[in-house]
Design a protein around this motif. Structure first.
Motif, PDB file in Angstrom:
ATOM      1  N   LEU A  34       0.823  -1.207   0.000  1.00  0.00           N
ATOM      2  CA  LEU A  34       0.000   0.000   0.000  1.00  0.00           C
ATOM      3  C   LEU A  34       0.859   1.261   0.000  1.00  0.00           C
ATOM      4  CD1 LEU A  34      -2.854  -1.033   2.448  1.00  0.00           C
ATOM      5  CD2 LEU A  34      -3.018  -0.700  -0.022  1.00  0.00           C
ATOM      6  N   LEU A  35       1.992   1.206   0.663  1.00  0.00           N
ATOM      7  CA  LEU A  35       2.891   2.357   0.688  1.00  0.00           C
ATOM      8  C   LEU A  35       3.431   2.640  -0.705  1.00  0.00           C
ATOM      9  CD1 LEU A  35       3.901   4.212   2.953  1.00  0.00           C
ATOM     10  CD2 LEU A  35       5.950   2.824   3.061  1.00  0.00           C
ATOM     11  N   VAL A  36       3.754   1.610  -1.446  1.00  0.00           N
ATOM     12  CA  VAL A  36       4.224   1.796  -2.819  1.00  0.00           C
ATOM     13  C   VAL A  36       3.096   2.330  -3.690  1.00  0.00           C
ATOM     14  CG1 VAL A  36       5.043   0.560  -4.861  1.00  0.00           C
ATOM     15  CG2 VAL A  36       6.067   0.113  -2.641  1.00  0.00           C
ATOM     16  N   ARG A  37       1.895   1.800  -3.519  1.00  0.00           N
ATOM     17  CA  ARG A  37       0.750   2.287  -4.304  1.00  0.00           C
ATOM     18  C   ARG A  37       0.446   3.747  -3.986  1.00  0.00           C
ATOM     19  NH1 ARG A  37      -0.423   0.776  -8.742  1.00  0.00           N
ATOM     20  NH2 ARG A  37      -2.588   1.327  -8.553  1.00  0.00           N
ATOM     21  N   ALA A  38       0.761   4.187  -2.777  1.00  0.00           N
ATOM     22  CA  ALA A  38       0.530   5.581  -2.385  1.00  0.00           C
ATOM     23  C   ALA A  38       1.586   6.506  -2.972  1.00  0.00           C
ATOM     24  CB  ALA A  38       0.514   5.705  -0.867  1.00  0.00           C
ATOM     25  N   GLY A  39       2.595   5.952  -3.627  1.00  0.00           N
ATOM     26  CA  GLY A  39       3.633   6.767  -4.234  1.00  0.00           C
ATOM     27  C   GLY A  39       4.754   7.125  -3.280  1.00  0.00           C
ATOM     28  N   GLN A  83      -3.879   8.973  -0.781  1.00  0.00           N
ATOM     29  CA  GLN A  83      -4.001   9.242   0.659  1.00  0.00           C
ATOM     30  C   GLN A  83      -4.630   8.055   1.381  1.00  0.00           C
ATOM     31  OE1 GLN A  83      -2.683  11.865   2.083  1.00  0.00           O
ATOM     32  NE2 GLN A  83      -3.352  11.334   4.123  1.00  0.00           N
ATOM     33  N   ILE A  84      -5.647   7.465   0.779  1.00  0.00           N
ATOM     34  CA  ILE A  84      -6.293   6.287   1.378  1.00  0.00           C
ATOM     35  C   ILE A  84      -5.311   5.124   1.441  1.00  0.00           C
ATOM     36  CG2 ILE A  84      -8.082   4.551   0.990  1.00  0.00           C
ATOM     37  CD1 ILE A  84      -9.832   6.839  -0.123  1.00  0.00           C
ATOM     38  N   ALA A  85      -4.522   4.941   0.388  1.00  0.00           N
ATOM     39  CA  ALA A  85      -3.523   3.868   0.385  1.00  0.00           C
ATOM     40  C   ALA A  85      -2.470   4.102   1.457  1.00  0.00           C
ATOM     41  CB  ALA A  85      -2.864   3.750  -0.984  1.00  0.00           C
ATOM     42  N   ALA A  86      -2.058   5.358   1.651  1.00  0.00           N
ATOM     43  CA  ALA A  86      -1.066   5.662   2.692  1.00  0.00           C
ATOM     44  C   ALA A  86      -1.639   5.398   4.080  1.00  0.00           C
ATOM     45  CB  ALA A  86      -0.607   7.114   2.567  1.00  0.00           C
ATOM     46  N   ILE A  87      -2.877   5.792   4.302  1.00  0.00           N
ATOM     47  CA  ILE A  87      -3.514   5.532   5.598  1.00  0.00           C
ATOM     48  C   ILE A  87      -3.636   4.030   5.831  1.00  0.00           C
ATOM     49  CG2 ILE A  87      -5.691   5.744   6.865  1.00  0.00           C
ATOM     50  CD1 ILE A  87      -5.969   8.538   5.551  1.00  0.00           C
ATOM     51  N   GLY A  88      -4.032   3.293   4.793  1.00  0.00           N
ATOM     52  CA  GLY A  88      -4.114   1.830   4.902  1.00  0.00           C
ATOM     53  C   GLY A  88      -2.759   1.206   5.204  1.00  0.00           C
ATOM     54  N   ALA A  89      -1.696   1.759   4.603  1.00  0.00           N
ATOM     55  CA  ALA A  89      -0.352   1.240   4.855  1.00  0.00           C
ATOM     56  C   ALA A  89       0.029   1.445   6.319  1.00  0.00           C
ATOM     57  CB  ALA A  89       0.661   1.927   3.946  1.00  0.00           C
ATOM     58  N   TYR A  90      -0.226   2.647   6.829  1.00  0.00           N
ATOM     59  CA  TYR A  90       0.142   2.918   8.219  1.00  0.00           C
ATOM     60  C   TYR A  90      -0.712   2.099   9.192  1.00  0.00           C
ATOM     61  CZ  TYR A  90       2.864   6.641   6.135  1.00  0.00           C
ATOM     62  OH  TYR A  90       3.757   7.344   5.375  1.00  0.00           O
ATOM     63  N   LEU A  91      -1.981   1.887   8.856  1.00  0.00           N
ATOM     64  CA  LEU A  91      -2.817   1.022   9.692  1.00  0.00           C
ATOM     65  C   LEU A  91      -2.296  -0.420   9.666  1.00  0.00           C
ATOM     66  CD1 LEU A  91      -6.436   2.271   8.905  1.00  0.00           C
ATOM     67  CD2 LEU A  91      -5.190   2.470  11.057  1.00  0.00           C
ATOM     68  N   SER A  92      -1.869  -0.864   8.505  1.00  0.00           N
ATOM     69  CA  SER A  92      -1.332  -2.216   8.389  1.00  0.00           C
ATOM     70  C   SER A  92      -0.052  -2.374   9.213  1.00  0.00           C
ATOM     71  CB  SER A  92      -1.078  -2.543   6.927  1.00  0.00           C
ATOM     72  OG  SER A  92      -0.651  -3.864   6.782  1.00  0.00           O
ATOM     73  N   PHE A  93       0.835  -1.361   9.156  1.00  0.00           N
ATOM     74  CA  PHE A  93       2.041  -1.405   9.983  1.00  0.00           C
ATOM     75  C   PHE A  93       1.671  -1.393  11.464  1.00  0.00           C
ATOM     76  CE2 PHE A  93       4.358   0.702   6.269  1.00  0.00           C
ATOM     77  CZ  PHE A  93       4.867  -0.508   5.836  1.00  0.00           C
ATOM     78  N   GLY A  94       0.643  -0.629  11.816  1.00  0.00           N
ATOM     79  CA  GLY A  94       0.190  -0.601  13.212  1.00  0.00           C
ATOM     80  C   GLY A  94      -0.327  -1.960  13.664  1.00  0.00           C
ATOM     81  N   LEU A  95      -1.092  -2.635  12.799  1.00  0.00           N
ATOM     82  CA  LEU A  95      -1.590  -3.970  13.138  1.00  0.00           C
ATOM     83  C   LEU A  95      -0.441  -4.970  13.270  1.00  0.00           C
ATOM     84  CD1 LEU A  95      -4.773  -4.154  10.898  1.00  0.00           C
ATOM     85  CD2 LEU A  95      -4.675  -4.004  13.386  1.00  0.00           C
ATOM     86  N   CYS A  96       0.575  -4.799  12.441  1.00  0.00           N
ATOM     87  CA  CYS A  96       1.771  -5.643  12.542  1.00  0.00           C
ATOM     88  C   CYS A  96       2.420  -5.454  13.909  1.00  0.00           C
ATOM     89  CB  CYS A  96       2.735  -5.294  11.420  1.00  0.00           C
ATOM     90  SG  CYS A  96       4.246  -6.251  11.420  1.00  0.00           S
ATOM     91  N   GLY A  97       2.559  -4.195  14.321  1.00  0.00           N
ATOM     92  CA  GLY A  97       3.136  -3.901  15.630  1.00  0.00           C
ATOM     93  C   GLY A  97       2.276  -4.437  16.770  1.00  0.00           C
ATOM     94  N   LEU A  98       0.959  -4.344  16.626  1.00  0.00           N
ATOM     95  CA  LEU A  98       0.069  -4.882  17.662  1.00  0.00           C
ATOM     96  C   LEU A  98       0.178  -6.398  17.759  1.00  0.00           C
ATOM     97  CD1 LEU A  98      -3.167  -2.744  17.250  1.00  0.00           C
ATOM     98  CD2 LEU A  98      -1.549  -2.723  19.158  1.00  0.00           C
TER      99      LEU A  98
END
Length: 111
Positions: A34-39, A83-98
Motif C-alpha cells: 500500500l505504501l508503494v501504491r501511495a507513491g 491518501q487512502i492507500a497511505a492511511i491503509g499502509a500505516y494502519l497495516s504497519f500498526g496492526l503488525c506492531g500490535l
C-alpha cells in the motif's frame, strides 16, 4: 524416571507461532504494498560494512532513487486514492506492531 510430553500444548504453541508469523508477515507486506501504491516508495541507502560481500556504489544508489521517483510519478491513482492507500499502509504497519506486542504480552504474562 519417565518423560511425559504434553502433545496438546505442543500443538497449541505450534499453531500460535504459525498464526503470529502469518499475521506479522501478512500485515507488513500489505503495508509495504500500500505504501508503494501511495507513491511513497521506501528507498533505503544500504549500509557499508567492512566485511560486505557486495558494496553498492553511489551511482547505483542514485539510479535506484531516480527509478523510485519515476515510478511515483507514473502512479495512476488520484491524490485521494493515494491518501487512502497511505492511511491503509500505516494502519497495516500498526496492526503488525500490535501482533508483535500481543505475542510479547503472551510471553511475559502467560507463563
Amino acid at each position: 524416571m519417565s518423560i511425559s510430553i504434553d502433545w496438546f500444548a505442543f500443538v497449541q504453541v505450534f499453531l500460535a507461532a504459525l498464526l503470529a508469523t502469518v499475521l506479522v508477515v501478512g500485515f507488513y507486506s500489505l503495508g509495504l504494498r500500500l505504501l508503494v501504491r501511495a507513491g511513497r516508495v521506501p528507498v533505503v541507502a544500504p549500509a557499508e560494512f567492512t566485511d560486505a560481500i557486495t558494496v553498492v556504489t553511489e551511482k547505483e544508489q542514485k539510479r535506484a532513487a531516480k527509478a523510485a521517483a519515476k515510478a511515483a510519478k507514473k502512479n495512476p491513482l488520484t491524490p485521494a486514492e493515494r491518501q487512502i492507500a497511505a492511511i491503509g499502509a500505516y494502519l497495516s504497519f500498526g496492526l503488525c506492531g500490535l501482533a508483535v506486542l500481543g505475542g510479547l504480552l503472551l510471553i511475559v504474562f502467560n507463563h
